[in-house]
Design an enzyme around this catalytic site. Structure first.
Site, short mmCIF file in Angstrom:
data_model
loop_
_atom_site.label_atom_id
_atom_site.label_comp_id
_atom_site.label_asym_id
_atom_site.label_seq_id
_atom_site.Cartn_x
_atom_site.Cartn_y
_atom_site.Cartn_z
N ASP A 102 18.50 10.38 37.85
CA ASP A 102 18.90 9.28 36.97
C ASP A 102 17.82 8.20 37.06
O ASP A 102 17.58 7.64 38.14
CB ASP A 102 20.26 8.73 37.39
CG ASP A 102 20.87 7.78 36.38
OD1 ASP A 102 20.30 7.64 35.28
OD2 ASP A 102 21.90 7.16 36.70
N ASP B 52 17.52 9.63 29.89
CA ASP B 52 17.16 9.15 31.22
C ASP B 52 17.89 9.82 32.37
O ASP B 52 17.79 9.35 33.51
CB ASP B 52 17.37 7.64 31.30
CG ASP B 52 18.80 7.22 30.98
OD1 ASP B 52 19.57 8.07 30.49
OD2 ASP B 52 19.15 6.05 31.21
N GLU B 53 18.61 10.89 32.13
CA GLU B 53 19.25 11.59 33.25
C GLU B 53 19.45 13.06 32.93
O GLU B 53 19.54 13.46 31.77
CB GLU B 53 20.57 10.93 33.64
CG GLU B 53 21.64 10.98 32.57
CD GLU B 53 22.98 10.44 33.07
OE1 GLU B 53 23.39 10.77 34.21
OE2 GLU B 53 23.63 9.70 32.31
#
Length: 362
Positions: free
Chosen positions: A18, A112-113
């Protein structure tokens, strides 16, 4: 001749990566004058919504999906920066290339993860923890950004672990520690437990994983329906979901429950704009588009209706998304009894996959 016993399933090694305050960190990286300052990515106008907040802003209680006017009240020195999704996608592509070097089993949740299954150590790094550390180091070297990672034996705990030592941290939870780790955490941190579910759990005396563990399956089924099986397993550190490379989302959206019921048309339109802003941020985060816009209204008497509009092509921008939502809303007016919840989602999706098809709750 006796049948051979079924071999036990292979113990998975899962990493959840993350990025730390991704959008805001990109802005601070690209504009040195923003470093160390409270930054919000999003619109500063009255209807604006915070898409992301830097850690400096978070100390004031500013967070994503918060109305911009509320964020400014909490942090008068907050600096608003318009989102640059083309830049975020480019950086995300760099990060995904790093993931792909270590494993083909990558399940992106958003820009983003992602989950990674590194059960097979194809690069001979030595351990899942070592792979996670190498990934974090490469992300920092290639992008100048930091990432946090959770390493465990299933997706549920890996995601919890990645949040444990943020920012720029790593947390490893072994199978022996799994159940105790879950028991120590508040249930509001569990993936899938939003504010509404957390509130219902609190009313039932369930505040922690340990509290959840004490409830029998029948009790959970009575109060949470089909969600009970997931909660029952989660409380025991059990999650058999595999990392799925091509898992398609059904919908992406947002919804908001109001403190007081809304019936005034202007107030409802204002609320729809804010919900649409939050939903569109999430749509951009997942880098996806769709063909169907669905409005959800829950009336004061808890009667819930949904109305949808589909087009032959994808809804290409936020203006079209908002326009469709407003048309659906206007067709339901007047609502003299008032509306307690309003939601807007996009479905019939094309583009990147996501693990979570539920709307975010504002």
């Amino acid at each position: 001749m006796a049948a051979s016993p079924t071999p036990p399933p292979v113990q998975r090694k899962i990493i959840h990566v993350d990025m730390d305050a991704f959008y805001a960190s990109v802005e601070q990286r690209d504009d040195p004058t923003l470093k160390g300052r409270p930054v919000a990515v999003g619109g500063s106008r009255a209807r604006g919504v915070v898409a992301a907040a830097s850690y400096e802003a978070r100390t004031f209680g500013v967070h994503s999906a918060m109305p911009s006017v509320t964020a400014l009240r909490r942090c008068p020195d907050l600096v608003f920066v318009p989102p640059r999704f083309d830049v975020y996608r480019a950086v995300s592509d760099q990060i995904r290339a790093i993931f792909a070097y270590f494993t083909p089993l990558v399940e992106p949740l958003s820009l983003d993860e992602a989950y990674l299954d590194v059960t097979a150590d194809i690069r001979g790094v030595g351990s899942a923890q070592a792979i996670a550390e190498e990934i974090r180091a490469r992300i920092k070297a290639d992008t100048g950004l930091t990432a946090s990672a959770g390493v465990s034996y299933n997706k549920f705990i890996a995601k919890l672990a990645s949040d444990q030592n943020k920012p720029d941290g790593i947390c490893v939870i072994t199978p022996k520690r799994g159940a105790a780790f879950v028991a120590s955490l508040p249930v509001k941190r569990f993936h899938g437990v939003g504010p509404v579910t957390a509130k219902r759990m609190e009313q039932l005396g369930i505040l922690t994983g340990a509290d959840l563990l004490e409830r029998p399956l029948a009790f959970l089924q009575a109060h949470f329906g089909s969600y009970a099986d997931y909660l029952y397993g989660a409380a025991r550190g059990i999650d058999h979901r595999p990392v799925r490379v091509n898992r398609a989302a059904k919908s992406v959206g947002a919804e908001r429950t109001f403190e007081t019921n809304l019936s005034d048309p202007a107030a409802l339109r204002e609320a729809l704009h804010r919900v649409a802003d939050a939903a569109w941020v999430r749509i951009e985060r997942h880098d996806t588009r769709g063909r169907t816009v669905t409005l959800k209204l829950r009336h004061a008497d808890f009667r819930t209706i949904t109305r949808a509009r589909s087009s032959s092509g994808a809804v290409v921008d936020k203006a079209a998304f908002v326009a469709a939502g407003l048309d659906l809303l206007m067709a339901q007016l007047p609502v003299p009894q008032g509306v307690r919840l309003l939601g807007l989602t996009l479905s019939g999706l094309v583009g990147d996959d996501t693990d979570d098809a539920q709307p975010i709750l504002l």
